[in-house]
Design a protein around this motif. Sequence first.
Motif, mmCIF file in Angstrom:
data_model
loop_
_atom_site.group_PDB
_atom_site.id
_atom_site.type_symbol
_atom_site.label_atom_id
_atom_site.label_comp_id
_atom_site.label_asym_id
_atom_site.label_seq_id
_atom_site.Cartn_x
_atom_site.Cartn_y
_atom_site.Cartn_z
ATOM 1 N N LYS A 1 1.321 8.217 -10.987
ATOM 2 C CA LYS A 1 -0.008 8.138 -10.380
ATOM 3 C C LYS A 1 -0.989 7.597 -11.410
ATOM 4 C CE LYS A 1 0.808 9.933 -6.315
ATOM 5 N NZ LYS A 1 0.585 9.222 -5.073
ATOM 6 N N GLY A 2 -1.825 6.680 -10.993
ATOM 7 C CA GLY A 2 -2.799 6.123 -11.912
ATOM 8 C C GLY A 2 -3.934 5.489 -11.149
ATOM 9 N N ASP A 3 -4.346 4.320 -11.574
ATOM 10 C CA ASP A 3 -5.433 3.621 -10.892
ATOM 11 C C ASP A 3 -5.027 3.269 -9.477
ATOM 12 O OD1 ASP A 3 -7.236 3.410 -13.061
ATOM 13 O OD2 ASP A 3 -5.980 1.842 -13.908
ATOM 14 N N HIS A 4 -5.892 3.528 -8.553
ATOM 15 C CA HIS A 4 -5.655 3.050 -7.201
ATOM 16 C C HIS A 4 -6.089 1.599 -7.116
ATOM 17 C CE1 HIS A 4 -4.732 6.787 -5.023
ATOM 18 N NE2 HIS A 4 -5.406 7.335 -5.993
ATOM 19 N N VAL A 5 -5.219 0.754 -6.614
ATOM 20 C CA VAL A 5 -5.630 -0.614 -6.340
ATOM 21 C C VAL A 5 -6.676 -0.596 -5.231
ATOM 22 C CG1 VAL A 5 -4.862 -2.880 -5.565
ATOM 23 C CG2 VAL A 5 -3.412 -1.529 -7.071
ATOM 24 N N PHE A 6 -6.504 0.322 -4.315
ATOM 25 C CA PHE A 6 -7.480 0.507 -3.240
ATOM 26 C C PHE A 6 -7.851 1.977 -3.184
ATOM 27 C CE2 PHE A 6 -4.823 -3.045 -2.112
ATOM 28 C CZ PHE A 6 -5.738 -4.011 -1.778
ATOM 29 N N HIS B 1 0.238 4.711 9.242
ATOM 30 C CA HIS B 1 0.518 3.275 9.249
ATOM 31 C C HIS B 1 1.070 2.856 7.884
ATOM 32 C CE1 HIS B 1 -0.196 -1.074 9.201
ATOM 33 N NE2 HIS B 1 -0.065 -0.986 10.510
ATOM 34 N N PRO B 2 2.189 2.119 7.856
ATOM 35 C CA PRO B 2 2.830 1.808 6.570
ATOM 36 C C PRO B 2 1.953 1.033 5.592
ATOM 37 C CG PRO B 2 3.846 0.580 8.376
ATOM 38 C CD PRO B 2 2.966 1.604 8.990
ATOM 39 N N GLU B 3 1.092 0.161 6.095
ATOM 40 C CA GLU B 3 0.247 -0.611 5.181
ATOM 41 C C GLU B 3 -1.007 0.163 4.783
ATOM 42 O OE1 GLU B 3 -0.472 -4.326 7.131
ATOM 43 O OE2 GLU B 3 1.655 -4.657 7.438
ATOM 44 N N LEU B 4 -1.590 0.870 5.754
ATOM 45 C CA LEU B 4 -2.838 1.578 5.477
ATOM 46 C C LEU B 4 -2.630 2.847 4.661
ATOM 47 C CD1 LEU B 4 -4.778 1.291 8.838
ATOM 48 C CD2 LEU B 4 -5.283 0.139 6.696
ATOM 49 N N ALA B 5 -1.475 3.453 4.770
ATOM 50 C CA ALA B 5 -1.255 4.730 4.089
ATOM 51 C C ALA B 5 -0.129 4.660 3.068
ATOM 52 C CB ALA B 5 -0.974 5.823 5.115
ATOM 53 N N VAL B 6 1.089 4.402 3.521
ATOM 54 C CA VAL B 6 2.261 4.501 2.647
ATOM 55 C C VAL B 6 2.243 3.440 1.559
ATOM 56 C CG1 VAL B 6 4.774 4.522 2.567
ATOM 57 C CG2 VAL B 6 3.579 5.441 4.568
ATOM 58 N N LEU B 7 2.144 2.172 1.955
ATOM 59 C CA LEU B 7 2.192 1.081 0.986
ATOM 60 C C LEU B 7 1.001 1.134 0.034
ATOM 61 C CD1 LEU B 7 3.466 -1.482 -0.093
ATOM 62 C CD2 LEU B 7 2.339 -2.757 1.725
ATOM 63 N N ARG B 8 -0.176 1.421 0.577
ATOM 64 C CA ARG B 8 -1.368 1.468 -0.253
ATOM 65 C C ARG B 8 -1.250 2.520 -1.355
ATOM 66 N NH1 ARG B 8 -4.761 4.880 -0.058
ATOM 67 N NH2 ARG B 8 -4.237 5.537 2.038
ATOM 68 N N GLU B 9 -0.629 3.659 -1.036
ATOM 69 C CA GLU B 9 -0.455 4.708 -2.037
ATOM 70 C C GLU B 9 0.526 4.293 -3.127
ATOM 71 O OE1 GLU B 9 -1.856 7.726 -2.667
ATOM 72 O OE2 GLU B 9 -3.329 7.129 -1.191
ATOM 73 N N ARG B 10 1.477 3.433 -2.784
ATOM 74 C CA ARG B 10 2.452 2.981 -3.772
ATOM 75 C C ARG B 10 1.862 1.987 -4.764
ATOM 76 N NH1 ARG B 10 6.698 1.585 -0.167
ATOM 77 N NH2 ARG B 10 6.526 -0.566 -0.877
#
Length: 198
Positions: free
Chosen positions: A3-8, A70-79
């Motif tokens: 866990k570190g900087d959020h891109v979003f 939603h995979p892009e709004l939640a899962v992918l964004r967290e990765r």
Amino acid sequence: MGKGDHVFNNVVAKLTKAFDEGLTEYFGATRRKLRGAKGSELAVNSVMREDWMRRNMPRTLEALHYFKHHPELAVLRERLQTSEYQGGDVNNETYSKRSEEFRQAVASFFWRLARHESHVDGSALLSDVRSVRRKFLHMTAVAEDPGAAQRLLDEYKDKPRERAKLEEDIALVRSSLEWAWGRCEYLFRMAVQEHLPL
């Protein structure tokens, strides 16, 4: 990747928290008789609240779950995060301001919904829905930390294949945030439409 900087920034959490807080206030403030439950009970019990929505406002609940899963709004964004935390991206002043404006718009929407008689045309609440959509759009427009994406890409500068995939994922999240305002408007329109017959 740690866990570190959020891109979003976590706009999904901002939306779902604001919606739940607003709905809680709605149940606490509404004077109407609700199907199968008391507003005061629904205001304090999240399990009862979701079960009630599943029975009485299923399309609204489905629209809310869209943001949560939603995979892009939640899962992918967290990765999409860097492994080294640099700081300064999660609650910068502009994002905090836009988030608060969005939260206030959602609170105002539910306040008006609680006082809206079911026999009145739902179009009376359209300006409130538009306000929520507009504030959500403003929030998503400033949700990205411009430095974090580059820091993340730099971690893969010697891995061209992985970096190319990462660039695709970042583009997917960016485009999802750009059109998510439409899903936000749909969510609040559904809340109005399913509220009126209750």
